[in-house]
Design a protein around this motif. Structure first.
Motif, mmCIF file in Angstrom:
data_model
loop_
_atom_site.group_PDB
_atom_site.id
_atom_site.type_symbol
_atom_site.label_atom_id
_atom_site.label_comp_id
_atom_site.label_asym_id
_atom_site.label_seq_id
_atom_site.Cartn_x
_atom_site.Cartn_y
_atom_site.Cartn_z
ATOM 1 N N UNK A 268 -4.665 6.791 -13.633
ATOM 2 C CA UNK A 268 -3.373 6.211 -13.270
ATOM 3 C C UNK A 268 -2.272 6.586 -14.248
ATOM 4 N N UNK A 269 -2.617 6.582 -15.553
ATOM 5 C CA UNK A 269 -1.628 6.989 -16.555
ATOM 6 C C UNK A 269 -1.202 8.425 -16.345
ATOM 7 N N UNK A 270 -2.125 9.306 -16.057
ATOM 8 C CA UNK A 270 -1.805 10.718 -15.867
ATOM 9 C C UNK A 270 -0.983 10.937 -14.592
ATOM 10 N N UNK A 271 -1.172 10.056 -13.580
ATOM 11 C CA UNK A 271 -0.339 10.158 -12.378
ATOM 12 C C UNK A 271 1.090 9.687 -12.659
ATOM 13 N N UNK A 272 1.210 8.642 -13.480
ATOM 14 C CA UNK A 272 2.541 8.145 -13.807
ATOM 15 C C UNK A 272 3.302 9.127 -14.690
ATOM 16 N N UNK A 273 2.617 9.758 -15.623
ATOM 17 C CA UNK A 273 3.243 10.725 -16.536
ATOM 18 C C UNK A 273 2.526 12.068 -16.435
ATOM 19 N N UNK A 274 2.864 12.858 -15.443
ATOM 20 C CA UNK A 274 2.177 14.148 -15.232
ATOM 21 C C UNK A 274 2.239 15.075 -16.433
ATOM 22 N N UNK A 275 3.242 14.871 -17.287
ATOM 23 C CA UNK A 275 3.369 15.744 -18.449
ATOM 24 C C UNK A 275 2.194 15.639 -19.402
ATOM 25 N N UNK A 276 1.445 14.548 -19.324
ATOM 26 C CA UNK A 276 0.289 14.412 -20.196
ATOM 27 C C UNK A 276 -0.756 15.485 -19.920
ATOM 28 N N UNK A 277 -0.737 15.988 -18.675
ATOM 29 C CA UNK A 277 -1.708 17.016 -18.314
ATOM 30 C C UNK A 277 -1.511 18.313 -19.068
ATOM 31 N N UNK A 278 -0.314 18.525 -19.620
ATOM 32 C CA UNK A 278 -0.100 19.746 -20.400
ATOM 33 C C UNK A 278 -0.879 19.700 -21.713
#
Length: 794
Positions: A268-278
């Motif tokens: 859920x956190x990664x969906x809210x802040x897609x930039x974390x995937x970088x």
């Protein structure tokens, strides 16, 4: 390369071969010598990489050698024979949560590893008991404390009966070095206050007990922390009858649930802040979160074995997902089994190991489509199918391991699995997590968990008391389990496979085993191993009589409940027609009440005016000399006490003669030499008072005040049986008493050394079988001279 691909290094075939090898090593009556096991490991290493075609064989040999080495090492940790009954001064840390009972507290002590400790106990694990009528240990014993004690220790020892728990196996699994109890508890000295993980668990458990006033707080503590100390016998009987113990005794499902919540939260956190995937891919972050969440929960429940198994599986799946390589669920299951077996081969002795892996295997094999379902109807159908598969697939294992099947289990699990696991457990864990962050923050969640549990528990109690309760099954033959597993496999094959009705026949040896009942005119006696006490089952073709039921002591040991009733179930006894309490002493009549709860409505005999707490409230008939009856061609007759004989405790014991067409047996209770000589005198005056018997239960556990020479001669016994507790404080049986019987031509057997004794008065002759001979185990304590612990302290 083709061979290697056909037999992967860590595939399903290797996992099955490894488990088979470990099982074979643990099934032997003695561990394979290390001089053979070590060379076998070297040969395995060479075969593994040089001959890929034979990896499965190498895995089997590896499992066999590892099991032997681990078992040998675990047995070497146990107290040597020359240290038996010594008083030692030890210091160490209390590990796990102390168990407080009405008159004692039991706890595990990890002895310090320093030169001040006795050499055989340095760094080893002890199970000790603190006896105190004033409940002092309840106030002062806490998990994580360091203490110095004066204790009397002995090597682990347990009772050996059909259907009974195997304490010696448990000691091997836990690597227990010794058991014992404190001497002079007032001299115990606290060295350090409670600290560490176990201390935190106990403090949180105390917080739940103090803040949740509902009676269900005991279940909240069990689900959140694995603390089942608050559950009483009624709670466990309901859980067993409903097949729900796997949900209360922390199961791997709970670990998976927590790991799943952590993974979903991170997703859920990664969906809210897609930039974390970088920075970190979502798959990697979720996998790491699942591993950490599962590890935290495993720690909060004290790294119980089921949680460790599940966490290893979660860690493997997470590692495979992070590797970005395709894998099959069966491969992950196989790798988890291999890893668990390599880390601790003795884990295969635990029933939970097989229930965990076989349960997952059945579901993966039978329900692959339902796991990918999207609609609610498909999911509901998949859930119902999972319950059916688990109930049918695991039934053979449950029957073999526990001797019982819960007919109510499938219905109870339909409610308990979603309600407890998806509502009660998350609330309990939420409260624990909030409490760890800030004191008092988790109270509302704990109360909510208790309220939700209260909403379902009355229904489960009603279900347990209905006709759908436990179905007890006799102990089956060795081949019953593989046949039943084959039958379950056949029944769960896809639709259209022919002959499924015939598969039910493969279940017959497990569900309706041969009870080996006597034929008309024959009789069978089973002397149950109850420690320092007595209990004998007498069976004819269609009737059963129980002569005494062992001791029940204030420290929580009830032989009637823990030894006699399980043995009766395992032997296939469906009802008791009569029960004889030879006299009122606790070591003979203490377990009668527990037996009558399990087998209600038999006629109970006892000496006239027999007193004692054990017989209070029980209506009895007199076992007056001369009273007799006949069952299936077998005559049973009381020889003592005569009419108007005053109640004198041991001397008033009922004496019962069992006369079949092929021999007779004499059950003597606790009579002494005076009564024995009187029996000889009366036998000379009346033909109906005959004493001749091929099998005699030696009076008063072989004490020095019994077994008069004239009495021994009058019986003409070929077999003299003794029921005693190993290392008992009375010194029973006396060596000179046994020698008297041997000189008269009788062979002697003692439950302390042999376990339960099974005697057949049959057409083929009179035979005596001992439990330790017919069911040998590599952890058998009798092979280590002097090992043992009686049922109560000296």
């Amino acid at each position: 390369m083709h061979d290697a691909a056909r037999t992967p290094p860590f595939g399903k075939l290797v996992a099955c071969a490894l488990l088979t090898g470990i099982g074979a090593g643990l099934a032997l009556p003695q561990a394979c010598p290390w001089g053979v096991s070590l060379p076998a490991l070297i040969a395995v290493a060479l075969t593994w990489w040089r001959l890929p075609r034979w990896r499965w064989l190498a895995a089997a040999v590896l499992g066999f050698a590892l099991a032997s080495l681990h078992a040998t090492y675990a047995l070497s940790l146990q107290l040597p024979a020359d240290w038996e009954k010594r008083e030692v001064a030890v210091s160490g840390r209390i590990v796990d949560l102390p168990q407080h009972e009405p008159r004692r507290s039991r706890f595990l002590l990890r002895v310090d590893d320093d030169a001040q400790q006795p050499a055989p106990l340095r760094g080893r694990l002890l199970r000790l008991a603190w006896y105190d009528d004033e409940l002092e240990p309840r106030r002062v014993l806490l998990a994580g404390q360091r203490w110095r004690f004066q204790a009397r220790v002995r090597a682990p020892r347990g009772l050996r009966n059909p259907g009974g728990p195997d304490a010696e196996k448990y000691a091997l699994m836990q690597r227990l070095a010794a058991t014992g109890y404190l001497r002079e508890p007032e001299r115990a000295r606290l060295l350090a206050r409670a600290s560490g993980l176990d201390a935190w668990r106990e403090s949180i458990s105390d917080r739940i007990a103090a803040t949740v006033h509902s009676p269900s707080s005991r279940f909240v503590r069990a689900l959140a922390l694995g603390d089942t100390r608050g559950l009483d016998e009624r709670d466990w009987s309901v859980l067993r009858a409903d097949g729900l113990t796997h949900l209360i005794a922390i199961s791997g499902f709970h670990v998976g649930l927590v790991a799943g919540f952590f993974a979903l939260f991170v997703r859920g956190l990664w969906r809210l802040w897609p930039g974390l995937g970088r920075w970190v891919p979502a798959v990697v972050a979720a996998s790491v979160a699942a591993m950490l969440g599962g590890l935290l929960y495993a720690a909060s429940v004290g790294f119980a074995l089921p949680t460790v198994r599940t966490w290893l599986m979660i860690a493997l799946v997470a590692a495979l997902r992070m590797s970005r390589r395709p894998f099959h669920a069966f491969d992950a299951l196989a790798m988890a089994a291999i890893l668990m077996a390599l880390v601790d081969p003795l884990a295969l002795l635990d029933a939970g190991f097989w229930l965990s892996f076989l349960g997952v295997a059945w579901l993966l094999w039978c329900l692959p489509d339902s796991m990918a379902a999207t609609g609610w109807r498909d999911r509901l159908r998949g859930f119902l199918g999972a319950q059916g598969v688990a109930s049918l697939g695991l039934l053979p294992v449950c029957v073999l391991l526990f001797g019982q099947a819960s007919l109510a289990g499938p219905f109870a699990n339909l409610v308990a699995v979603p309600w407890w696991s998806l509502v009660v457990v998350p609330l309990a864990l939420l409260g624990t997590g909030l409490e760890a962050i800030h004191a008092g923050a988790g109270e509302f969640a704990w109360r909510a968990a208790a309220a939700c549990f209260d909403a379902s528990w009355p229904w489960f109690e009603s279900l347990a008391d209905s006709g759908l309760a436990l179905w007890w099954l006799p102990e089956p033959a060795w081949f019953a389990l593989p046949l039943a597993m084959l039958g379950a496999f056949w029944l769960l094959l896809p639709r259209g496979v022919p002959g499924k009705a015939l598969a039910l026949l493969l279940w017959l040896p497990l569900l309706w085993p041969d009870r080996h009942l006597p034929e008309p005119g024959e009789a069978e006696l089973v002397v149950v191993d109850v420690g320092q006490g007595l209990s004998v089952l007498v069976r004819t073709a269609n009737h059963s009589l129980l002569f005494d039921a062992g001791p029940s002591v204030r420290d929580g040991f009830d032989a009637g409940e823990r030894a006699v009733v399980p043995a009766l179930h395992a032997l296939g006894v469906r009802r008791l027609d009569r029960v004889v309490a030879s006299h009122g002493d606790n070591d003979h009549a203490g377990g009668v009440a527990s037996v009558l709860r399990a087998f209600p409505s038999p006629v109970v005999f006892a000496p006239p005016e027999a007193d004692g707490e054990a017989l209070e409230g029980i209506r009895t008939r007199s076992c007056e000399a001369g009273r007799s009856w006949e069952w299936d061609g077998v005559r049973l007759r009381f020889l003592h006490p005569p009419r108007h004989f005053p109640y004198l405790g041991n001397e008033s014991s009922c004496v019962l003669r069992v006369e079949s067409r092929h021999g007779a047996a004499l059950l003597t209770g606790d009579i002494g030499e005076v009564v024995e000589r009187d029996l000889v005198r009366r036998a000379g005056l009346s033909a109906q008072e005959r004493l001749r018997a091929e099998v005699v239960l030696v009076a008063h556990h072989g004490s020095g005040g019994s077994s008069d020479p004239d009495f021994i001669a009058a019986t003409g016994a070929r077999h003299a049986l003794v029921s005693s507790g190993h290392g008992n404080r009375f010194g029973h049986p006396r060596a000179d008493v046994l020698e008297r019987w041997r000189q008269a031509g009788a062979g002697t057997r003692d439950t302390a050394a042999d376990g339960a004794l099974r005697v057949g008065l049959r057409a083929g002759g009179i035979a005596v079988e001992t439990r330790r001979q017919t069911h040998p185990r590599l952890w058998d304590a009798t092979r280590r001279a002097g090992a043992g612990l009686s049922y109560r302290p000296d």
